[in-house]
Design a protein around this motif. Structure first.
Motif, PDB file in Angstrom:
ATOM      1  N   SER A 280       0.790  -0.985  -0.086  1.00 39.61           N
ATOM      2  CA  SER A 280       0.168  -0.023  -0.215  1.00 39.61           C
ATOM      3  C   SER A 280       0.746   1.279   0.051  1.00 39.61           C
ATOM      4  N   LEU A 281       1.691   1.423  -1.052  1.00 36.71           N
ATOM      5  CA  LEU A 281       2.770   2.336  -1.313  1.00 36.71           C
ATOM      6  C   LEU A 281       2.228   3.696  -0.687  1.00 36.71           C
ATOM      7  N   LYS A 282       3.158   4.574  -0.191  1.00 37.69           N
ATOM      8  CA  LYS A 282       2.821   5.837   0.207  1.00 37.69           C
ATOM      9  C   LYS A 282       3.131   6.796  -1.268  1.00 37.69           C
ATOM     10  N   PRO A 283       2.508   8.017  -1.301  1.00 38.55           N
ATOM     11  CA  PRO A 283       3.028   9.043  -2.323  1.00 38.55           C
ATOM     12  C   PRO A 283       4.362   9.287  -2.178  1.00 38.55           C
ATOM     13  N   GLY A 284       4.885   9.633  -3.241  1.00 36.15           N
ATOM     14  CA  GLY A 284       6.346  10.056  -3.103  1.00 36.15           C
ATOM     15  C   GLY A 284       6.644  11.221  -2.688  1.00 36.15           C
ATOM     16  N   GLY A 285       5.850  12.491  -2.652  1.00 31.74           N
ATOM     17  CA  GLY A 285       6.106  13.503  -1.765  1.00 31.74           C
ATOM     18  C   GLY A 285       6.418  13.490  -0.515  1.00 31.74           C
ATOM     19  N   GLY A 286       7.515  14.005   0.085  1.00 24.71           N
ATOM     20  CA  GLY A 286       7.869  13.951   1.265  1.00 24.71           C
ATOM     21  C   GLY A 286       8.240  12.942   1.858  1.00 24.71           C
ATOM     22  N   MET A 287       8.337  11.651   1.102  1.00 22.70           N
ATOM     23  CA  MET A 287       8.309  10.025   1.913  1.00 22.70           C
ATOM     24  C   MET A 287       9.792  10.269   2.574  1.00 22.70           C
ATOM     25  N   ASP A 288      10.653  11.098   2.520  1.00 19.52           N
ATOM     26  CA  ASP A 288      12.058  11.025   2.986  1.00 19.52           C
ATOM     27  C   ASP A 288      11.725  11.138   4.601  1.00 19.52           C
ATOM     28  N   GLU A 289      10.540  11.930   5.078  1.00 16.01           N
ATOM     29  CA  GLU A 289      10.188  12.027   6.381  1.00 16.01           C
ATOM     30  C   GLU A 289      10.122  10.760   6.980  1.00 16.01           C
ATOM     31  N   MET A 290       9.703   9.717   6.351  1.00 12.17           N
ATOM     32  CA  MET A 290       9.301   8.356   6.978  1.00 12.17           C
ATOM     33  C   MET A 290      10.519   7.716   7.536  1.00 12.17           C
ATOM     34  N   LYS A 291      11.950   8.283   7.560  1.00  8.91           N
ATOM     35  CA  LYS A 291      12.776   7.995   8.237  1.00  8.91           C
ATOM     36  C   LYS A 291      12.763   8.178   9.512  1.00  8.91           C
ATOM     37  N   PHE A 292      11.805   9.308  10.061  1.00  7.08           N
ATOM     38  CA  PHE A 292      11.580   9.600  11.558  1.00  7.08           C
ATOM     39  C   PHE A 292      10.606   8.568  12.108  1.00  7.08           C
ATOM     40  N   ASP A 293      10.001   7.607  11.177  1.00  2.52           N
ATOM     41  CA  ASP A 293       9.138   6.548  11.836  1.00  2.52           C
ATOM     42  C   ASP A 293       9.424   5.812  12.905  1.00  2.52           C
ATOM     43  N   MET A 294      10.758   5.845  13.355  1.00  2.00           N
ATOM     44  CA  MET A 294      11.451   5.226  14.301  1.00  2.00           C
ATOM     45  C   MET A 294      11.506   5.957  15.478  1.00  2.00           C
ATOM     46  N   SER A 295      10.812   7.358  15.628  1.00  2.00           N
ATOM     47  CA  SER A 295      11.037   8.073  16.628  1.00  2.00           C
ATOM     48  C   SER A 295      10.508   7.697  18.065  1.00  2.00           C
ATOM     49  N   GLY A 296       9.566   6.717  17.917  1.00  2.00           N
ATOM     50  CA  GLY A 296       9.282   6.091  19.147  1.00  2.00           C
ATOM     51  C   GLY A 296      10.334   5.436  19.797  1.00  2.00           C
ATOM     52  N   ALA A 297      10.949   4.518  19.153  1.00  2.00           N
ATOM     53  CA  ALA A 297      12.024   3.593  19.650  1.00  2.00           C
ATOM     54  C   ALA A 297      13.328   4.563  19.979  1.00  2.00           C
ATOM     55  N   GLY A 298      13.408   5.771  19.207  1.00  2.00           N
ATOM     56  CA  GLY A 298      14.402   6.712  19.478  1.00  2.00           C
ATOM     57  C   GLY A 298      14.135   7.269  21.002  1.00  2.00           C
TER      58      GLY A 298
END
Ligand code: BES
Ligand code: MN
Ligand code: ZN
Length: 500
Positions: A280-298
């Protein structure tokens, strides 16, 4: 940066910059007035000239202040004296550090710490000053080939207190503030690192590093590999990892430094090191910000750093479910049905709702600790950003007392959360025709239905869920991790330690 606390009057010691406050209506605070006497009225003259009216957030830099040993004096506007509270104090600190870091001063002597601010203690004021000084000097330059020449910051900071009797409080505050600042910086670094560096394996290495560094406090780590997770039946977690070439890790940190019989608080972090959405691929725009999706772990790792450095007498367990969410030939497909570790079956209608799939198995794993409370931290839903924006974290809980405790910690730490609903009626949206329930609940109240999904795995303990999708990082020109909610979590544990 080096820090110290000192019972000292302003202007007497050699320093790059002395920092004192001015209230609205141009009234000098006690240390500014003392400095003015030493300087034979130089400071009050500068204020009377109209260059500084004391409005909150404003600053004025003075040089060549007579009879003083300092190179500069920074006047900081404090706003109205009668409404000078904790929030105004923090605002003044931020303005002060911003301004002093922009000068060429190598060191500074901060006197705002000796101001009465609301009901605050010297310990809290010093802790806030140390933590905010670290925050304002924070730069992320690990990935630049050379450091930014314009990014200056002071190297030494003295935090002053006015009464000799404040010494103990100031010292304790400094320890706590430094530990918190270091914890927040770690969480920021992990968030800011790109997905090709900060992989599940990297998070595991960071956890090992922490356990080594704070071994004397009893901090321990265990990293479960794919095969271990298979044996435990963590199939929903592994269903997210299925499309990725990067090996998933389940990280278990134990910090048992409190009373022997005290049940631990378990912190569970969402550690998606990159979220493409999967099939269920995300749209391309701003997808780089999904590197922050480990912030809970951080934030779990950052909080462990803070409590380890404080040697806080509490029992805490950290669980981190770390994997990428990628499309691939073996990736989970919409409609696939997976049996979770709890035995409940889930119809995966959207592979982009992956956070709850990794968290649910982690929550089931938490049962083995018979926890006093479980708090999970996750950049879980875009819907939470729509509901609350970037100001407060969304808080959901199956226990009102725990919810109040989390809210109070957020207030004290100035890292706020807002209590969101979790009524049974919302659970209907998760209905599936083919499995026990689905992993999505449609558009209405998306943050709530995500929490509803998690609640089905949190029946055996008191549980709170922090959706930090809107608060864990900033977008735009200031793009970067905020380190939230490390201050809230650390304060939660400090308050528990104070109570026992
Ligand atoms: N990591 C995202 C949530 C997110 C999106 C955080 C944007 C911050 C900014 C999460 O895994 C996700 O994709 N959630 C979906 C859930 C939906 C498919 C039910 C979302 O929010 O769109
Ligand atoms: Mn997603
Ligand atoms: Zn995600």
């Amino acid at each position: 940066m080096e820090f110290s606390t000192k019972n000292i009057a302003p202007g007497l010691a050699k320093t790059g910059c002395v920092i004192v406050g001015v209230f609205e209506s141009r009234k000098l605070c006690a240390s500014a007035a003392a400095l003015d006497r030493t300087a034979k009225g130089f400071v009050s003259k500068a204020v009377a000239s109209g260059d500084m009216d004391g409005r909150a957030g404003t600053t004025l830099l003075l040089r060549h202040v007579p009879n003083t040993a300092c190179e500069r004096v920074l006047l900081v506007g404090l706003g109205e004296e009668k409404s000078f509270n904790e929030k105004a104090y923090r605002k003044a600190l931020a303005a002060a550090f911003g301004a002093v870091n922009a000068t060429g001063a190598a060191d500074a002597e901060m006197h705002l710490t000796s101001l009465a601010a609301g009901a605050s203690t010297i310990s809290w004021r010093v802790a806030q000053a140390a933590a905010l000084a670290i925050e304002s000097a924070y730069r992320f330059e690990h990935m630049k080939s050379k450091p930014d020449a314009n990014a200056r910051a002071i190297k030494r900071l003295t935090l002053a207190y006015a009464r000799a009797g404040d010494r103990q409080g100031a010292e304790r505050g400094l320890e706590h503030g430094l530990a918190l600042g270091h914890g927040v910086s770690l969480a920021k670094d992990l968030g800011n690192l790109p997905g090709n560096v900060c992989t599940p394996g990297y998070l595991a290495d960071q956890a090992r590093e922490l356990a080594k560094r704070y071994r004397s406090t009893g901090m321990k780590v265990k990293v479960l590999e794919r095969e271990d997770m298979e044996k435990l039946g963590m199939r929903t977690l592994l269903s997210v990892a299925a499309g990725s070439a990067e090996p998933p890790k389940f990280i278990v940190l134990e910090y048992l430094n409190g009373p022997k019989k005290q049940k631990p608080v378990v912190l569970v972090g969402k550690g998606i090191t990159f979220d493409t959405g999967g099939i269920s691929l995300k749209p391309g725009g701003g997808m780089d910000e999904m590197k922050f999706d480990m912030s809970g772990a951080g934030s779990v790792l950052g909080t462990f750093k803070a409590v380890g450095e404080m040697r806080l007498p509490v029992n805490v367990v950290g669980l981190i479910a770390a994997t990428e969410n990628m499309p691939g030939g073996r990736a989970t497909k919409p409609g696939d049905i997976i049996k979770s570790m709890s035995g409940q079956t889930v119809e995966i209608l959207n592979t982009d709702a992956e956070g709850r799939l990794v968290l649910c198995d982690a929550l089931t794993y938490a049962e083995r600790y018979e926890p006093a409370a479980v708090i999970d931290i996750a950049t879980l839903t875009g819907a939470c950003v729509i509901a609350l924006g970037h100001v407060v974290c969304g808080l959901f809980a199956n226990d009102d007392k725990l919810a109040q405790e989390v809210l109070a910690a957020g207030e004290t730490a100035h890292d706020r959360a807002w209590h969101m609903p979790l009524h049974d009626e919302y659970q209907d949206q998760l209905k599936s025709n083919f499995a026990d329930f689905a992993n999505i609940g449609g558009r209405p109240a998306g943050a709530v239905t995500a929490a509803c999904y998690l609640s089905r795995f949190a029946k055996k303990f008191k549980w709170a869920h922090l959706d930090v999708a809107g608060t864990a990082w900033k977008s735009g020109r200031e793009k970067g991790s905020t380190g939230r909610p490390v201050p809230l979590l650390t304060q939660f544990l400090i308050s528990r330690a104070d109570r026992s």
